[in-house]
Write an enzyme that holds these catalytic residues in place. Structure first.
Site, PDB file in Angstrom:
ATOM      1  N   ASP A  22      -7.300  17.547 -16.942  1.00  0.00           N
ATOM      2  CA  ASP A  22      -7.633  16.141 -17.203  1.00  0.00           C
ATOM      3  C   ASP A  22      -7.303  15.917 -18.679  1.00  0.00           C
ATOM      4  OD1 ASP A  22      -8.855  13.794 -17.996  1.00  0.00           O
ATOM      5  OD2 ASP A  22     -10.585  14.036 -16.663  1.00  0.00           O
ATOM      6  N   TYR A  31     -15.954  15.659 -17.183  1.00  0.00           N
ATOM      7  CA  TYR A  31     -16.355  14.267 -16.985  1.00  0.00           C
ATOM      8  C   TYR A  31     -17.351  14.180 -15.810  1.00  0.00           C
ATOM      9  CZ  TYR A  31     -16.160   9.388 -15.747  1.00  0.00           C
ATOM     10  OH  TYR A  31     -16.524   8.099 -15.431  1.00  0.00           O
ATOM     11  N   LYS A  45      -7.699   4.431 -20.252  1.00  0.00           N
ATOM     12  CA  LYS A  45      -7.943   4.750 -21.660  1.00  0.00           C
ATOM     13  C   LYS A  45      -6.660   4.575 -22.492  1.00  0.00           C
ATOM     14  CE  LYS A  45     -12.093   5.903 -20.207  1.00  0.00           C
ATOM     15  NZ  LYS A  45     -12.142   5.945 -18.763  1.00  0.00           N
ATOM     16  N   ARG A  94       0.841  -1.210   0.000  1.00  0.00           N
ATOM     17  CA  ARG A  94       0.000   0.000   0.000  1.00  0.00           C
ATOM     18  C   ARG A  94       0.873   1.256   0.000  1.00  0.00           C
ATOM     19  NH1 ARG A  94      -2.585   0.283   4.810  1.00  0.00           N
ATOM     20  NH2 ARG A  94      -1.770   2.326   5.352  1.00  0.00           N
TER      21      ARG A  94
HETATM   22  C1  LIG Z   1     -12.215  12.433 -19.234  1.00  0.00           C
HETATM   23  C2  LIG Z   1     -12.294  11.414 -18.141  1.00  0.00           C
HETATM   24  N1  LIG Z   1     -11.773  11.693 -16.941  1.00  0.00           N
HETATM   25  C3  LIG Z   1     -11.817  10.826 -15.923  1.00  0.00           C
HETATM   26  C4  LIG Z   1     -12.427   9.597 -16.066  1.00  0.00           C
HETATM   27  C5  LIG Z   1     -12.492   8.649 -14.890  1.00  0.00           C
HETATM   28  O1  LIG Z   1     -11.597   7.594 -15.080  1.00  0.00           O
HETATM   29  P1  LIG Z   1     -11.816   6.113 -14.468  1.00  0.00           P
HETATM   30  O2  LIG Z   1     -13.034   5.549 -15.132  1.00  0.00           O
HETATM   31  O3  LIG Z   1     -10.544   5.402 -14.807  1.00  0.00           O
HETATM   32  O4  LIG Z   1     -12.017   6.272 -13.003  1.00  0.00           O
HETATM   33  C6  LIG Z   1     -12.989   9.243 -17.303  1.00  0.00           C
HETATM   34  C7  LIG Z   1     -13.658   7.957 -17.481  1.00  0.00           C
HETATM   35  O5  LIG Z   1     -14.327   7.715 -18.458  1.00  0.00           O
HETATM   36  C8  LIG Z   1     -12.921  10.187 -18.365  1.00  0.00           C
HETATM   37  O6  LIG Z   1     -13.446   9.920 -19.567  1.00  0.00           O
END
Ligand SMILES: Cc1ncc(COP(=O)(O)O)c(C=O)c1O
Length: 387
Positions: A180, A108, A205, A55
């Site tokens: 992001d 998001y 992704k 951890r």
């Molecule tokens: C632009 C964006 N940011 C953050 C996230 C969150 O990521 P996670 O699903 O790996 O928690 C996503 C998920 O689809 C996303 O598309």
């Protein structure tokens, strides 16, 4: 030793000797063995390198963090169990009671709800501003603003924010900027080199790229990330070594994959632009995209995401969606397989017409994450689905 004892301890001493493994081994262990109290003490006093507990740190995870830092051009990268875990650790570490986070309204959904619904319980307020307002970032910074969180390109219209402008306004005001960068990745848009303080990516992704890992990462300076890594020990959103291994494996081909995602998406977007059944194709690489000039200034590739707005609204979009054969109907993005989703049933589900219009989202939209298939097969698939 008796056989049950031997069974437990045999095999633990296997090493590769003078022939180390070519690839990163998976250290699938929750803890590490010390020889003596003196060695534990030396470790705790940072006189001896090593690992104590997964951890805190795990060698496989650390190796992959170094890989991501290379891709992101970062001093340091810290991995988490998901993109949302990365976002949560960043916000809860960098903000405190009484602070305000300014966030673009087009964000998001998970980030939106975290900031709008959860953070206020801890005395941290979110203020959501339009993309237009973010075009003049100095004006959105108030006396309590400590952090600006933004995305570019955004979902599903792929509208772009001027990254350098936001970074500069934040720096001038002593506010932390966080991008992001999940949709573009640093290979297409190196946000840290453009002056942003911290990059967040859902490594689920493009970083992993094979739709088989859930992970998140924060990249930036040691100054910002050391306290976040320390908080990760307490909040516990660490990445499992097995998932870290799969992520590290995917990362090795990321430059090749991202180049092909860019090429394929551009080819599909260009081929569909004049299709009679389509009202609009959203791709920042097309001259017709409202933010093409901004994208061309700050992106070396325009990414793998394409959104089409089908004439005939929801009925036509649902019909097209259902008729696709190569492109699969699934949430997420950034994998080798092309997948698609309907924003009104996923990211913008439950919104009324006025809210959809404010977000620039229509009922005829299909968002496509263009994969690594032959682009001709993807174009043919879309043509037959639209016919
Ligand atoms: C632009 C964006 N940011 C953050 C996230 C969150 O990521 P996670 O699903 O790996 O928690 C996503 C998920 O689809 C996303 O598309």
């Amino acid at each position: 030793m008796r056989s049950s004892t031997e069974l437990i301890h045999a095999g633990n001493q296997v090493t590769a000797g003078k022939t180390p493994p070519l690839t990163t081994p998976i250290y699938q262990t929750s803890t590490f063995v010390f020889d003596s109290a003196a060695q534990v003490q030396a470790y705790q006093e940072a006189r001896e390198a090593g690992y104590l507990y997964s951890r805190y740190e795990n060698p496989t995870v650390v190796a992959v963090e170094r890989q991501v830092a290379t891709v992101d051009g970062a001093e340091v990268s810290v991995l988490f169990s998901s993109g949302q875990a990365a976002t949560t650790h960043a916000l809860l570490t960098l903000l405190q009671q009484g602070d305000e986070v300014v966030c673009s309204a087009a964000i998001y959904g998970g980030t939106y709800h975290l900031i709008a619904d959860l953070l206020p319980r801890f005395g941290i307020q979110g203020r959501f501003v339009s993309l237009e307002a973010l075009g003049d970032p100095a004006c959105v910074i108030g006396p309590k603003t400590r952090l600006i969180w933004f995305e570019s390109p955004i979902n599903p219209t792929l509208r772009c924010v001027d990254v350098r402008k936001v970074a500069e306004a934040c720096r001038a005001a002593g506010v932390t900027s966080v991008a992001d960068n999940t949709f573009a990745s640093a290979l297409n848009q190196p946000v840290l080199a453009m002056g942003v303080d911290l990059s967040m990516q859902s490594a689920t992704k493009y970083l992993n790229g094979h739709s088989d890992v859930t992970a998140g990462v924060l990249s930036g300076s040691r100054r910002l990330l050391d306290p976040i890594a320390a908080a990760r020990r307490l909040m516990g959103g660490v990445l499992d070594p097995q998932a870290a291994y799969a992520l590290g494996r995917g990362l090795k081909t990321m430059p090749l994959r991202v180049a092909r995602h860019n090429e394929n998406a551009h080819a599909v977007a260009a081929a569909l632009e004049s299709h009679p059944a389509i009202a609009c194709v959203y791709y920042p690489g097309l001259a017709s995209h409202p933010d093409h000039a901004t994208a061309a200034r700050q992106m070396s590739g325009f990414g793998g995401m394409v959104t089409i707005d089908v004439k005939g609204g929801q009925t036509a979009a649902f019909r097209t969606f259902d008729r696709l054969r190569v492109i699969k109907r699934a949430a997420s993005l950034g994998g080798v397989e092309s997948i698609c989703s309907l924003p009104i049933l996923t990211s913008h589900t439950g919104l009324g017409d006025a809210e959809l219009a404010a977000a620039g989202v229509s009922r005829g939209m299909i968002r496509i994450s263009i994969g690594l298939e032959d682009p001709e097969d993807l174009i043919e698939d879309l043509h037959q689905a639209l016919s």
